[in-house]
Structure formats: C-alpha cells, structure tokens
Design a protein around this motif. Structure first.
Motif, PDB file in Angstrom:
ATOM      1  N   HIS A  49       0.825  -1.209   0.000  1.00  0.00           N
ATOM      2  CA  HIS A  49       0.000   0.000   0.000  1.00  0.00           C
ATOM      3  C   HIS A  49       0.856   1.256   0.000  1.00  0.00           C
ATOM      4  CE1 HIS A  49      -4.104  -1.608   0.327  1.00  0.00           C
ATOM      5  NE2 HIS A  49      -3.481  -2.654   0.827  1.00  0.00           N
ATOM      6  N   GLN A  50       1.934   1.259   0.759  1.00  0.00           N
ATOM      7  CA  GLN A  50       2.809   2.433   0.819  1.00  0.00           C
ATOM      8  C   GLN A  50       3.490   2.696  -0.518  1.00  0.00           C
ATOM      9  OE1 GLN A  50       5.279   1.343   4.128  1.00  0.00           O
ATOM     10  NE2 GLN A  50       3.751   1.952   5.636  1.00  0.00           N
ATOM     11  N   ARG A  51       3.762   1.635  -1.283  1.00  0.00           N
ATOM     12  CA  ARG A  51       4.425   1.798  -2.583  1.00  0.00           C
ATOM     13  C   ARG A  51       3.479   2.241  -3.680  1.00  0.00           C
ATOM     14  NH1 ARG A  51       6.669  -2.814  -0.731  1.00  0.00           N
ATOM     15  NH2 ARG A  51       5.472  -4.122  -2.141  1.00  0.00           N
ATOM     16  N   GLY A  52       2.187   2.393  -3.369  1.00  0.00           N
ATOM     17  CA  GLY A  52       1.302   2.973  -4.362  1.00  0.00           C
ATOM     18  C   GLY A  52       0.059   2.195  -4.707  1.00  0.00           C
ATOM     19  N   TRP A  53      -0.101   0.973  -4.180  1.00  0.00           N
ATOM     20  CA  TRP A  53      -1.336   0.278  -4.541  1.00  0.00           C
ATOM     21  C   TRP A  53      -2.540   1.072  -4.063  1.00  0.00           C
ATOM     22  CZ3 TRP A  53      -2.735  -2.490  -8.224  1.00  0.00           C
ATOM     23  CH2 TRP A  53      -4.008  -3.044  -8.239  1.00  0.00           C
ATOM     24  N   THR A  54      -2.404   1.736  -2.930  1.00  0.00           N
ATOM     25  CA  THR A  54      -3.428   2.666  -2.473  1.00  0.00           C
ATOM     26  C   THR A  54      -2.903   4.064  -2.788  1.00  0.00           C
ATOM     27  OG1 THR A  54      -4.031   1.188  -0.677  1.00  0.00           O
ATOM     28  CG2 THR A  54      -4.716   3.465  -0.449  1.00  0.00           C
ATOM     29  N   PRO A  55      -3.600   4.813  -3.649  1.00  0.00           N
ATOM     30  CA  PRO A  55      -3.119   6.148  -3.992  1.00  0.00           C
ATOM     31  C   PRO A  55      -2.849   7.046  -2.790  1.00  0.00           C
ATOM     32  CG  PRO A  55      -4.842   5.512  -5.511  1.00  0.00           C
ATOM     33  CD  PRO A  55      -4.789   4.443  -4.440  1.00  0.00           C
ATOM     34  N   GLY A  86      -1.461   6.076  -0.178  1.00  0.00           N
ATOM     35  CA  GLY A  86      -0.166   5.659   0.341  1.00  0.00           C
ATOM     36  C   GLY A  86      -0.155   5.018   1.712  1.00  0.00           C
ATOM     37  N   ARG A  87      -1.313   4.550   2.171  1.00  0.00           N
ATOM     38  CA  ARG A  87      -1.355   3.918   3.484  1.00  0.00           C
ATOM     39  C   ARG A  87      -2.590   3.037   3.591  1.00  0.00           C
ATOM     40  NH1 ARG A  87      -5.216   6.267   6.659  1.00  0.00           N
ATOM     41  NH2 ARG A  87      -5.922   8.348   6.108  1.00  0.00           N
ATOM     42  N   GLU A 113       3.262   2.365 -10.287  1.00  0.00           N
ATOM     43  CA  GLU A 113       4.192   3.430 -10.661  1.00  0.00           C
ATOM     44  C   GLU A 113       3.753   4.127 -11.945  1.00  0.00           C
ATOM     45  OE1 GLU A 113       6.046   0.411  -8.147  1.00  0.00           O
ATOM     46  OE2 GLU A 113       5.110   0.240 -10.097  1.00  0.00           O
ATOM     47  N   LEU A 136       0.207   6.104 -11.154  1.00  0.00           N
ATOM     48  CA  LEU A 136       0.341   7.298 -10.311  1.00  0.00           C
ATOM     49  C   LEU A 136       1.254   8.341 -10.911  1.00  0.00           C
ATOM     50  CD1 LEU A 136       0.496   5.446  -6.876  1.00  0.00           C
ATOM     51  CD2 LEU A 136      -1.457   6.633  -7.871  1.00  0.00           C
TER      52      LEU A 136
END
Length: 110
Positions: free
Chosen positions: A54-60, A62-63, A106, A109
């Motif tokens: 999630h932090q790497r971007g799966w959740t826009p 970021g958390r 990546e 986003l």
C-alpha cells in the motif's frame, strides 16, 4: 469473504428501496485492509508485505485505512445531511479500488 460482501451489497440495495418510503436509509461501509484489525492476526511477514504494498502505491493515499477513517464514514452516514444517501456501498480504501491490477502502480500514479 468476497461472496459475503457481494450478498451484503445486494441486501443493502433491496432494503434501501423497501425502506425508503419510511424515511429509512440503508448503506454499507466496506473498508480495505485496516490497521489494528484482522490484519494484526496475520504473520508479521504478511503484515509487512501488505503495508509495503500500500505504501508503494497500490493505495493512492499511500497507506492502509485506520479505524478512525472507517468511523468517520459511519459518522458521516449518521448525519442528517446524509439523509438522501441510500442504497450505497461506501468503499473506505484510499482509492485502492480505482487501481488497475494489470498496470503497475508506478505507471498509474505517474
């Protein structure tokens, strides 16, 4: 779990129609992975993978969701100002449901 969520969504829609004339609204809140939840029962390695994902971007956003995020949506739905919202499934997922599983975060986003 997926089948249960789909069934809940159908029940919400039908109940919303059936109860609307009585002034009763029916909605559901569907959180994604949430801190301080069932997530904490998973092995630490799995927890770390999910948080990192999630932090790497799966959740826009970021958390992961927090209990407060979920509670805020429930509070919103309980307010008089939300009295015309009915039959809805509100996703509390920081935008994760908007992501395309076939395209790396990546790229999406940018």
């Amino acid at each position: 779990m997926g089948s249960a969520k789909a069934a809940l969504e159908s029940v919400v829609r039908y109940a919303a129609v059936a109860l609307a004339k009585r002034g009763i609204t029916v909605n559901a809140v569907s959180p994604s992975w949430t801190e301080d939840s069932v997530l904490n029962t998973l092995p630490q390695e799995a927890q770390d993978l999910l948080r990192g994902w999630h932090q790497r971007g799966w959740t826009p956003m970021g958390r992961l969701a927090t209990p407060a995020d979920v509670g805020n949506v429930v509070t919103l739905l309980c307010r008089e100002e939300a009295g015309f919202i009915t039959g809805q499934l509100i996703l509390v997922d920081g935008g994760a449901s908007l992501m395309n599983a076939e395209v790396p975060p990546e790229i999406q986003l940018g």
